[in-house]
Motif scaffolding. Structure first.
Motif, mmCIF file in Angstrom:
data_model
loop_
_atom_site.group_PDB
_atom_site.id
_atom_site.type_symbol
_atom_site.label_atom_id
_atom_site.label_comp_id
_atom_site.label_asym_id
_atom_site.label_seq_id
_atom_site.Cartn_x
_atom_site.Cartn_y
_atom_site.Cartn_z
ATOM 1 N N PRO A 315 0.651 -0.794 0.160
ATOM 2 C CA PRO A 315 -0.238 -0.243 0.135
ATOM 3 C C PRO A 315 0.552 1.426 0.064
ATOM 4 N N GLU A 316 1.518 1.181 0.900
ATOM 5 C CA GLU A 316 2.584 2.502 0.457
ATOM 6 C C GLU A 316 3.464 2.496 -0.617
ATOM 7 N N LEU A 317 4.076 2.014 -1.360
ATOM 8 C CA LEU A 317 4.778 2.373 -2.685
ATOM 9 C C LEU A 317 3.737 2.147 -3.583
ATOM 10 N N PHE A 318 2.633 1.945 -4.027
ATOM 11 C CA PHE A 318 1.480 2.428 -5.044
ATOM 12 C C PHE A 318 0.427 3.877 -4.596
ATOM 13 N N SER A 319 0.875 3.704 -3.210
ATOM 14 C CA SER A 319 -0.057 5.188 -2.551
ATOM 15 C C SER A 319 0.439 6.479 -2.496
ATOM 16 N N PHE A 320 2.153 6.507 -2.737
ATOM 17 C CA PHE A 320 2.856 7.142 -2.845
ATOM 18 C C PHE A 320 2.904 8.032 -1.133
ATOM 19 N N LEU A 322 0.815 7.432 1.059
ATOM 20 C CA LEU A 322 -0.561 7.928 1.739
ATOM 21 C C LEU A 322 -1.789 7.147 2.359
ATOM 22 N N PHE A 323 -1.166 5.461 2.164
ATOM 23 C CA PHE A 323 -1.732 4.492 2.708
ATOM 24 C C PHE A 323 -0.411 3.343 3.650
ATOM 25 N N SER A 324 -0.328 2.958 4.537
ATOM 26 C CA SER A 324 0.514 1.669 5.405
ATOM 27 C C SER A 324 0.151 1.092 6.269
ATOM 28 N N LYS A 325 0.387 -0.051 6.037
ATOM 29 C CA LYS A 325 0.219 -0.960 6.606
ATOM 30 C C LYS A 325 0.483 -0.638 8.294
ATOM 31 N N ASN A 326 1.043 0.395 9.018
ATOM 32 C CA ASN A 326 1.155 1.106 10.903
ATOM 33 C C ASN A 326 0.180 1.588 10.779
ATOM 34 N N GLY A 327 -0.532 2.474 9.433
ATOM 35 C CA GLY A 327 -1.109 3.658 9.489
ATOM 36 C C GLY A 327 -0.311 4.475 10.245
ATOM 37 N N PRO A 328 -1.030 6.174 10.464
ATOM 38 C CA PRO A 328 -0.212 7.229 10.652
ATOM 39 C C PRO A 328 0.375 7.019 12.366
ATOM 40 N N SER A 329 1.548 7.799 12.179
ATOM 41 C CA SER A 329 1.678 8.239 13.774
ATOM 42 C C SER A 329 1.066 8.726 15.096
ATOM 43 N N LYS A 330 1.379 9.301 16.093
ATOM 44 C CA LYS A 330 1.038 10.150 16.608
ATOM 45 C C LYS A 330 1.164 10.854 16.661
ATOM 46 N N LYS A 331 1.805 11.352 16.466
ATOM 47 C CA LYS A 331 2.917 12.759 15.687
ATOM 48 C C LYS A 331 1.538 13.293 14.864
ATOM 49 N N GLN A 332 1.753 12.461 13.614
ATOM 50 C CA GLN A 332 0.901 12.476 12.181
ATOM 51 C C GLN A 332 0.172 13.033 12.051
ATOM 52 N N MET A 333 -1.209 12.028 12.772
ATOM 53 C CA MET A 333 -2.316 12.559 13.452
ATOM 54 C C MET A 333 -2.343 13.335 14.529
ATOM 55 N N GLU A 334 -2.034 13.875 15.324
ATOM 56 C CA GLU A 334 -2.258 15.197 16.260
ATOM 57 C C GLU A 334 -1.263 16.913 15.581
ATOM 58 N N GLU A 335 -1.079 17.050 14.264
ATOM 59 C CA GLU A 335 -0.540 17.347 12.781
ATOM 60 C C GLU A 335 -1.738 17.713 11.643
ATOM 61 N N THR A 336 -2.378 16.657 12.139
ATOM 62 C CA THR A 336 -3.152 16.318 10.454
ATOM 63 C C THR A 336 -5.066 17.113 11.251
ATOM 64 N N SER A 337 -5.636 18.169 9.763
ATOM 65 C CA SER A 337 -6.761 18.531 10.218
ATOM 66 C C SER A 337 -7.617 18.389 9.291
ATOM 67 N N PHE A 338 -8.964 18.811 9.262
ATOM 68 C CA PHE A 338 -9.413 18.593 8.174
ATOM 69 C C PHE A 338 -10.849 20.061 7.854
ATOM 70 N N CYS A 339 -11.521 20.846 6.755
ATOM 71 C CA CYS A 339 -12.175 21.672 6.550
ATOM 72 C C CYS A 339 -13.090 21.226 5.274
ATOM 73 N N MET A 340 -14.399 20.981 5.325
ATOM 74 C CA MET A 340 -14.911 20.952 4.379
ATOM 75 C C MET A 340 -15.816 22.227 4.800
ATOM 76 N N THR A 341 -16.227 22.806 3.572
ATOM 77 C CA THR A 341 -16.462 23.907 2.684
ATOM 78 C C THR A 341 -17.954 23.623 2.253
ATOM 79 N N PHE A 342 -18.545 24.120 2.086
ATOM 80 C CA PHE A 342 -20.258 23.909 1.271
ATOM 81 C C PHE A 342 -20.621 25.512 0.784
ATOM 82 N N PHE A 343 -20.227 24.945 -0.138
ATOM 83 C CA PHE A 343 -21.384 26.417 -0.921
ATOM 84 C C PHE A 343 -22.994 26.099 -1.609
ATOM 85 N N GLY A 344 -23.908 26.455 -1.491
ATOM 86 C CA GLY A 344 -24.929 26.565 -1.605
ATOM 87 C C GLY A 344 -25.415 27.509 -1.897
#
Length: 431
Positions: A315-320, A322-344
């Motif tokens: 998974p890690e090779l073919f997703s560059f 973006l995915f791995s068998k170990n998943g994200p590290s704790k630090k990666q999760m702490e530094e990641t956030s999302f924003c979903m914007t809706f234009f109606g």
């Protein structure tokens, strides 16, 4: 519906099934944090899975992480999707089963079936449209008969999108007719990463896309009416002025889930359906080149069994990365956030949607922490807490529902906001 209080016959409000999985461990942590939010201020819960030893380890780790030594004594139930009797025993003990065992196309149906047959409500975090729609086709009537709520996609796929549309509609002064959403994910210096289970779901979902089309024909649905101007489709890759970066159609289950919600609200409550399109930002030119290369490789390999095996194995090779068998590290999760914007867009109060172009617009946003393993457990657990505390606000009959259909009349949005998934209006105007 089944009782939402514990009893000698059903001692647990919530059972986390698949608690030893990568996501399941975070769901266990989130349940442990919300024990005071259960009915009467107490949440009685248990963990379940195939290995008692691994379940004990998860509880020990959770106790250490949260500094709650009492968690070591949380009850353990041994259950396996390959053993129907063990699933039945598990389901008879819980009011709600939180199913964290995926990919759901392989492991989900036995759990749904066991819940319906044994009177336990069911919540999952599935992002696989074929499974979600297949369960509705196969089990909706039986779930209605038994008074059981089967509510899928209660994670990042697809509570933000589905509840975000309802939030935008409720904040709009007039008739909202169309919404486009744009997802952006921010990461720290170490980047972001998803777990292998999500990657596998995508592989088998794309490989089996033709079956999804044939499945949808079995519903025999008539097209939903288009109210107001028809929403224009964007291209497969375009520069979005809205988020100032390149964007592509969102490949998850959001559009599928929202369409099912809109159909339910139209057919059951005579509400005008809202057109919807979901997109995700991919960044600048370099990110686009990387995405195109990875996308071409993915599409070529996913069509063949050997190719799928390679994708699953590396998974890690073919997703560059973006995915791995170990998943994200704790630090990666702490530094990641999302924003979903809706234009109606839609029509102001007193304006006839059948006449002229839309004359009012609204922009709303949902912001939260890392989507896969922070926001998803929060959304899943708050969905369960809502079922336990607000049964009178759920659909009158059991059945297989989307989050929007199940929670439209509840306070789920307020509950999410209190736990770091914030809904807000950014702009509203008439033209």
């Amino acid at each position: 519906m089944s009782t939402v209080s514990t009893s000698s016959n059903r001692p647990y409000h919530i059972i986390v099934f698949g608690a030893t999985g990568f996501t399941g461990q975070f769901v266990v942590e989130e349940v442990a944090r919300t024990c005071c939010e259960g009915p009467g201020g107490t949440l009685k819960w248990a963990v379940a899975g195939r290995s008692r030893q691994r379940l004990e380890k998860v509880l020990l780790q959770t106790a250490e992480t949260l500094s709650k030594p009492q968690l070591k004594s949380v009850e353990i139930i041994v259950a396996d999707v390959a053993e129907p009797e063990s699933l039945a025993i598990m389901c008879k003990q819980g009011v709600i089963v939180l199913n964290c065992v995926g990919p759901y196309r392989f492991y989900g149906e036995p759990v749904v079936k066991a819940c319906i047959e044994n009177g336990a409500h069911y919540i999952d975090i599935c992002g696989e449209p074929q499974f979600l729609e297949g369960m509705q086709l196969s089990y909706h009537s039986k779930a209605q008969e038994n008074g059981v709520y089967i509510i899928g996609s209660c994670g990042f796929d697809s509570i933000p999108a589905d509840m975000g549309i309802l939030y935008t509609r409720d904040q709009f002064k007039g008739a909202l007719t169309a919404v486009e959403s744009f997802l952006t994910v921010s990461t720290g210096p170490e980047g972001g990463c998803g777990h292998d289970a999500t990657w596998q779901s995508a592989i088998y979902g794309f490989a089996d896309s033709s079956r999804l089309r044939s499945l949808r024909k079995k519903f025999g649905h008539k097209p939903l009416p288009v109210v107001g101007s028809r929403l224009k489709k964007r291209g497969p890759l375009f520069f979005s002025n809205e988020i100032e970066q390149y964007a592509v159609p969102f490949m998850g289950s959001d559009a599928s889930v929202v369409r099912r919600t809109q159909r339910y609200l139209y057919e059951e409550h005579e509400q005008s359906p809202i057109q919807y399109a979901a997109y995700t930002g991919v960044g600048g030119v370099c990110s686009v080149v990387k995405m195109l290369f990875a996308g071409m490789m993915f599409w070529l390999l996913v069509k063949f069994s050997i190719g799928r095996s390679l994708l699953v194995q590396f998974p890690e090779l073919f997703s560059f990365g973006l995915f791995s068998k170990n998943g994200p590290s704790k630090k990666q999760m702490e530094e990641t956030s999302f924003c979903m914007t809706f234009f109606g867009e839609g029509y102001a109060e007193g304006q006839d949607p059948s006449l002229g172009k839309p004359n009012a617009r609204i922009t709303t946003q949902i912001k939260g922490a890392e989507p896969g393993y922070v926001a998803t457990p929060i959304a899943m657990v708050q969905a369960a807490i809502t079922v336990l505390n607000e049964p009178q606000s759920l659909p009158k009959m059991g059945g297989v529902y989307t989050p929007g259909a199940a929670f439209a009349k509840t306070t789920l949005i307020n509950r999410l906001s209190k736990h770091g998934i914030h809904f807000s209006v950014k702009n509203a105007q008439q033209t």
